[in-house]
Design a protein around this motif. Structure first.
Motif, mmCIF file in Angstrom:
data_model
loop_
_atom_site.group_PDB
_atom_site.id
_atom_site.type_symbol
_atom_site.label_atom_id
_atom_site.label_comp_id
_atom_site.label_asym_id
_atom_site.label_seq_id
_atom_site.Cartn_x
_atom_site.Cartn_y
_atom_site.Cartn_z
ATOM 1 N N ASN A 288 10.035 2.953 -7.030
ATOM 2 C CA ASN A 288 9.299 4.200 -7.317
ATOM 3 C C ASN A 288 9.606 5.316 -6.309
ATOM 4 O O ASN A 288 10.159 5.064 -5.249
ATOM 5 N N SER B 15 9.538 7.368 -11.406
ATOM 6 C CA SER B 15 8.789 8.408 -10.698
ATOM 7 C C SER B 15 7.478 8.612 -11.433
ATOM 8 O O SER B 15 7.479 9.002 -12.610
ATOM 9 N N PHE C 228 0.835 -1.199 0.000
ATOM 10 C CA PHE C 228 0.000 0.000 0.000
ATOM 11 C C PHE C 228 0.878 1.260 0.000
ATOM 12 O O PHE C 228 1.866 1.323 0.741
ATOM 13 N N GLY D 171 2.798 3.528 -4.809
ATOM 14 C CA GLY D 171 2.584 4.329 -6.023
ATOM 15 C C GLY D 171 2.004 3.545 -7.201
ATOM 16 O O GLY D 171 2.085 4.012 -8.340
ATOM 17 N N SER E 16 -1.531 12.770 -9.274
ATOM 18 C CA SER E 16 -2.196 13.489 -8.190
ATOM 19 C C SER E 16 -1.484 13.142 -6.896
ATOM 20 O O SER E 16 -1.106 11.993 -6.681
ATOM 21 N N SER E 17 -1.283 14.139 -6.039
ATOM 22 C CA SER E 17 -0.544 13.854 -4.811
ATOM 23 C C SER E 17 -1.457 13.366 -3.692
ATOM 24 O O SER E 17 -1.000 13.039 -2.616
ATOM 25 N N SER E 18 -2.747 13.284 -3.949
ATOM 26 C CA SER E 18 -3.632 12.792 -2.889
ATOM 27 C C SER E 18 -3.844 11.286 -3.024
ATOM 28 O O SER E 18 -3.786 10.740 -4.126
ATOM 29 N N TYR E 19 -4.065 10.625 -1.912
ATOM 30 C CA TYR E 19 -4.331 9.193 -1.935
ATOM 31 C C TYR E 19 -5.685 8.931 -2.568
ATOM 32 O O TYR E 19 -6.641 9.631 -2.295
ATOM 33 N N GLU F 106 -4.227 -4.464 -0.525
ATOM 34 C CA GLU F 106 -2.827 -4.713 -0.193
ATOM 35 C C GLU F 106 -2.628 -5.332 1.185
ATOM 36 O O GLU F 106 -1.710 -6.098 1.402
ATOM 37 N N ASP G 155 12.101 10.424 -7.574
ATOM 38 C CA ASP G 155 12.235 11.892 -7.493
ATOM 39 C C ASP G 155 12.535 12.349 -6.063
ATOM 40 O O ASP G 155 13.076 13.442 -5.862
HETATM 41 P P1 GDP Z 1 -0.719 2.745 -4.097
HETATM 42 O O1 GDP Z 1 -1.364 2.504 -2.764
HETATM 43 O O2 GDP Z 1 0.426 1.806 -4.320
HETATM 44 O O3 GDP Z 1 -1.710 2.714 -5.224
HETATM 45 O O4 GDP Z 1 -0.060 4.197 -4.053
HETATM 46 P P2 GDP Z 1 -0.626 5.581 -4.636
HETATM 47 O O5 GDP Z 1 -0.488 5.615 -6.107
HETATM 48 O O6 GDP Z 1 -1.976 5.851 -4.067
HETATM 49 O O7 GDP Z 1 0.456 6.602 -4.050
HETATM 50 C C1 GDP Z 1 0.632 6.780 -2.661
HETATM 51 C C2 GDP Z 1 1.148 8.180 -2.404
HETATM 52 O O8 GDP Z 1 2.449 8.318 -2.956
HETATM 53 C C3 GDP Z 1 0.278 9.283 -3.027
HETATM 54 O O9 GDP Z 1 0.269 10.387 -2.163
HETATM 55 C C4 GDP Z 1 1.012 9.604 -4.306
HETATM 56 O O10 GDP Z 1 0.782 10.925 -4.735
HETATM 57 C C5 GDP Z 1 2.474 9.386 -3.884
HETATM 58 N N1 GDP Z 1 3.333 8.977 -5.011
HETATM 59 C C6 GDP Z 1 3.122 7.982 -5.904
HETATM 60 N N2 GDP Z 1 4.116 7.899 -6.786
HETATM 61 C C7 GDP Z 1 4.997 8.886 -6.469
HETATM 62 C C8 GDP Z 1 6.243 9.319 -7.032
HETATM 63 O O11 GDP Z 1 6.769 8.772 -8.007
HETATM 64 N N3 GDP Z 1 6.866 10.353 -6.391
HETATM 65 C C9 GDP Z 1 6.323 10.977 -5.310
HETATM 66 N N4 GDP Z 1 7.008 11.990 -4.786
HETATM 67 N N5 GDP Z 1 5.157 10.596 -4.764
HETATM 68 C C10 GDP Z 1 4.498 9.565 -5.342
#
Ligand code: GDP
Ligand code: MG
Length: 179
Positions: free
Chosen positions: A128, A157, A19, A22, A36-39, A71, A131
């Protein structure tokens, strides 16, 4: 002139890992070109499609399956994996413990899906959030990949759109060889 007789293939890829590493962001970046930076937690198995105009004769639709909120179980239903021909295993460079989990995900994957000939499906490893940092990259990653039949690894990234296309193209070359 459009080629009306282009051959079409559909490839299912699963995107797995802990979880927050990314997975959803990588899929969205690759299929929508957005970040998007939000979950965003969606429940159930989701997929998004990316269409590749592979060459003059071939169009490939990649169906990227997202485990979307399951997850925590660390194991997924066989239905999720069924008919997949490639896997992207993701961990998060900002949380080294997520690399430790990759073996668990790999075990689940290998237990639940094989190519029709019985071989493991082609798998890539994505480190991942490159960055943010790459200092945490495990130094045994090459050995790990070799031992576990992972064909390639990339520092990615989703935020800055780094190496996601390359990784998916690499996986697609392998999927085509098995097709
Ligand atoms: P998932 O649970 O594996 O699907 O993860 P998400 O895609 O929901 O990402 C979790 C958090 O990490 C979110 O806040 C994303 O914006 C952030 N995130 C995902 N990929 C990256 C990345 O490549 N760089 C950065 N800085 N943040 C990321
Ligand atoms: Mg997600």
């Amino acid at each position: 002139v459009a080629n009306l007789h282009k051959k079409e293939l559909n490839f299912k890829y699963v995107v797995i890992g802990d979880f927050g590493v990314g997975k959803t962001s990588i899929i969205q970046r690759y299929t929508d070109g957005e970040f998007s930076s939000s979950y965003k937690v969606t429940i159930g198995a989701d997929f998004a499609v990316k269409t590749l105009e592979w060459d003059e004769e071939l169009r490939i639709h990649l169906h990227l399956w997202d485990i979307a909120g399951h997850e925590r179980f660390g194991t997924l239903t066989g239905i999720f994996y069924r008919h997949s021909v490639g896997a992207a295993l993701v961990f998060d460079l900002t949380r080294p413990e997520t690399f430790k989990s990759t073996l668990k995900w790999l075990t689940d994957l290998r237990n639940k899906v094989h190519l029709p000939g019985g071989q493991p499906i082609p798998t890539i490893l994505l480190a991942n959030k490159g960055d943010v940092t790459t200092n945490t990259l495990p130094n045994d990653i090459d050995v790990f990949c070799k031992e576990n039949q992972i064909m390639a690894w990339y520092i990615t990234s989703a935020k800055d759109n780094v190496h996601i296309d390359d990784a998916m193209i690499r996986l697609t070359h392998a999927a085509l060889r098995n097709h």
